[in-house]
Design a protein around this motif. Structure first.
Motif, PDB file in Angstrom:
ATOM      1  N   GLU A  32       0.811  -1.215   0.000  1.00 24.17           N
ATOM      2  CA  GLU A  32       0.000   0.000   0.000  1.00 24.17           C
ATOM      3  C   GLU A  32       0.848   1.271   0.000  1.00 24.17           C
ATOM      4  N   GLY A  33       2.168   1.114  -0.064  1.00 20.98           N
ATOM      5  CA  GLY A  33       3.066   2.264  -0.170  1.00 20.98           C
ATOM      6  C   GLY A  33       3.275   3.041   1.110  1.00 20.98           C
ATOM      7  N   VAL A  34       2.939   2.458   2.244  1.00 23.20           N
ATOM      8  CA  VAL A  34       3.092   3.138   3.531  1.00 23.20           C
ATOM      9  C   VAL A  34       4.449   2.815   4.154  1.00 23.20           C
ATOM     10  N   PHE A  35       4.875   1.575   4.083  1.00 25.75           N
ATOM     11  CA  PHE A  35       6.145   1.173   4.677  1.00 25.75           C
ATOM     12  C   PHE A  35       7.251   1.276   3.634  1.00 25.75           C
ATOM     13  N   LEU A  36       8.362   1.890   4.030  1.00 30.08           N
ATOM     14  CA  LEU A  36       9.522   2.030   3.151  1.00 30.08           C
ATOM     15  C   LEU A  36      10.635   1.058   3.511  1.00 30.08           C
ATOM     16  N   VAL A  37      10.797   0.799   4.802  1.00 30.09           N
ATOM     17  CA  VAL A  37      11.880  -0.054   5.300  1.00 30.09           C
ATOM     18  C   VAL A  37      11.367  -0.769   6.545  1.00 30.09           C
ATOM     19  N   SER A  38      11.744  -2.023   6.696  1.00 32.42           N
ATOM     20  CA  SER A  38      11.502  -2.721   7.961  1.00 32.42           C
ATOM     21  C   SER A  38      12.725  -3.568   8.271  1.00 32.42           C
ATOM     22  N   GLY A  39      12.940  -3.815   9.549  1.00 30.90           N
ATOM     23  CA  GLY A  39      14.082  -4.634   9.941  1.00 30.90           C
ATOM     24  C   GLY A  39      14.073  -4.887  11.432  1.00 30.90           C
ATOM     25  N   SER A  40      15.054  -5.633  11.866  1.00 29.39           N
ATOM     26  CA  SER A  40      15.158  -6.039  13.266  1.00 29.39           C
ATOM     27  C   SER A  40      15.958  -5.027  14.077  1.00 29.39           C
ATOM     28  N   ILE A  41      15.536  -4.842  15.326  1.00 36.10           N
ATOM     29  CA  ILE A  41      16.323  -4.078  16.290  1.00 36.10           C
ATOM     30  C   ILE A  41      17.260  -5.076  16.943  1.00 36.10           C
ATOM     31  N   GLN A  42      18.527  -4.835  16.851  1.00 34.38           N
ATOM     32  CA  GLN A  42      19.524  -5.774  17.358  1.00 34.38           C
ATOM     33  C   GLN A  42      19.943  -5.417  18.775  1.00 34.38           C
ATOM     34  N   PRO A  43      20.286  -6.396  19.563  1.00 38.88           N
ATOM     35  CA  PRO A  43      20.222  -7.828  19.283  1.00 38.88           C
ATOM     36  C   PRO A  43      18.880  -8.427  19.684  1.00 38.88           C
ATOM     37  N   GLY A  47      11.492  -5.015  16.279  1.00 37.50           N
ATOM     38  CA  GLY A  47      11.625  -4.543  14.912  1.00 37.50           C
ATOM     39  C   GLY A  47      11.357  -3.060  14.792  1.00 37.50           C
ATOM     40  N   ALA A  48      11.717  -2.519  13.630  1.00 34.70           N
ATOM     41  CA  ALA A  48      11.501  -1.103  13.342  1.00 34.70           C
ATOM     42  C   ALA A  48      10.991  -0.970  11.915  1.00 34.70           C
ATOM     43  N   ILE A  49      10.164   0.035  11.705  1.00 36.87           N
ATOM     44  CA  ILE A  49       9.571   0.295  10.390  1.00 36.87           C
ATOM     45  C   ILE A  49       9.671   1.787  10.124  1.00 36.87           C
ATOM     46  N   LEU A  50      10.062   2.145   8.909  1.00 36.09           N
ATOM     47  CA  LEU A  50      10.011   3.522   8.458  1.00 36.09           C
ATOM     48  C   LEU A  50       8.755   3.664   7.609  1.00 36.09           C
ATOM     49  N   ALA A  51       7.860   4.545   8.038  1.00 33.20           N
ATOM     50  CA  ALA A  51       6.586   4.749   7.340  1.00 33.20           C
ATOM     51  C   ALA A  51       6.545   6.165   6.779  1.00 33.20           C
TER      52      ALA A  51
END
Length: 95
Positions: A32-43, A47-51
């Motif tokens: 839907e074009g809302v999320f640009l990046v997602s990934g894990s918060i280490q360790p 997780g984190a998402i750029l919206a």
């Protein structure tokens, strides 16, 4: 632009039960074009998402629909960021 932090709660052990729904929720956000990046918060903290291109109210509603959030696997934090300068490749974030 918003940064969504999904930090594991004491209920982290239940993540496996809701992983497929969480992945589908993420995919819908990208489709839907809302999320640009997602990934894990280490360790292994969550997780984190750029919206982008979404109101805070709409994003809060969307995040509440994540099975990880709904089932208490993670706690959510949404940080609103007003970018003032970017690399030219990310100039679209300024609009």
């Amino acid at each position: 632009m918003h940064l969504v932090l999904l930090r594991f709660s004491d209920n982290k052990s239940e993540a496996g039960r809701f992983m497929e729904g969480h992945k589908q929720w993420l995919e819908r956000g990208f489709d839907e074009g809302v999320f640009l990046v997602s990934g894990s918060i280490q360790p292994k903290q969550g997780g984190a998402i750029l919206a982008h291109n979404v109101s805070l109210d709409d994003l809060q509603q969307r995040v509440s629909e994540d099975p990880f959030v709904a089932e208490g696997v993670v706690s959510e934090e949404i940080i609103e960021v007003s970018p003032s300068k970017t690399d030219e490749r990310l100039a679209f974030l300024l609009s």
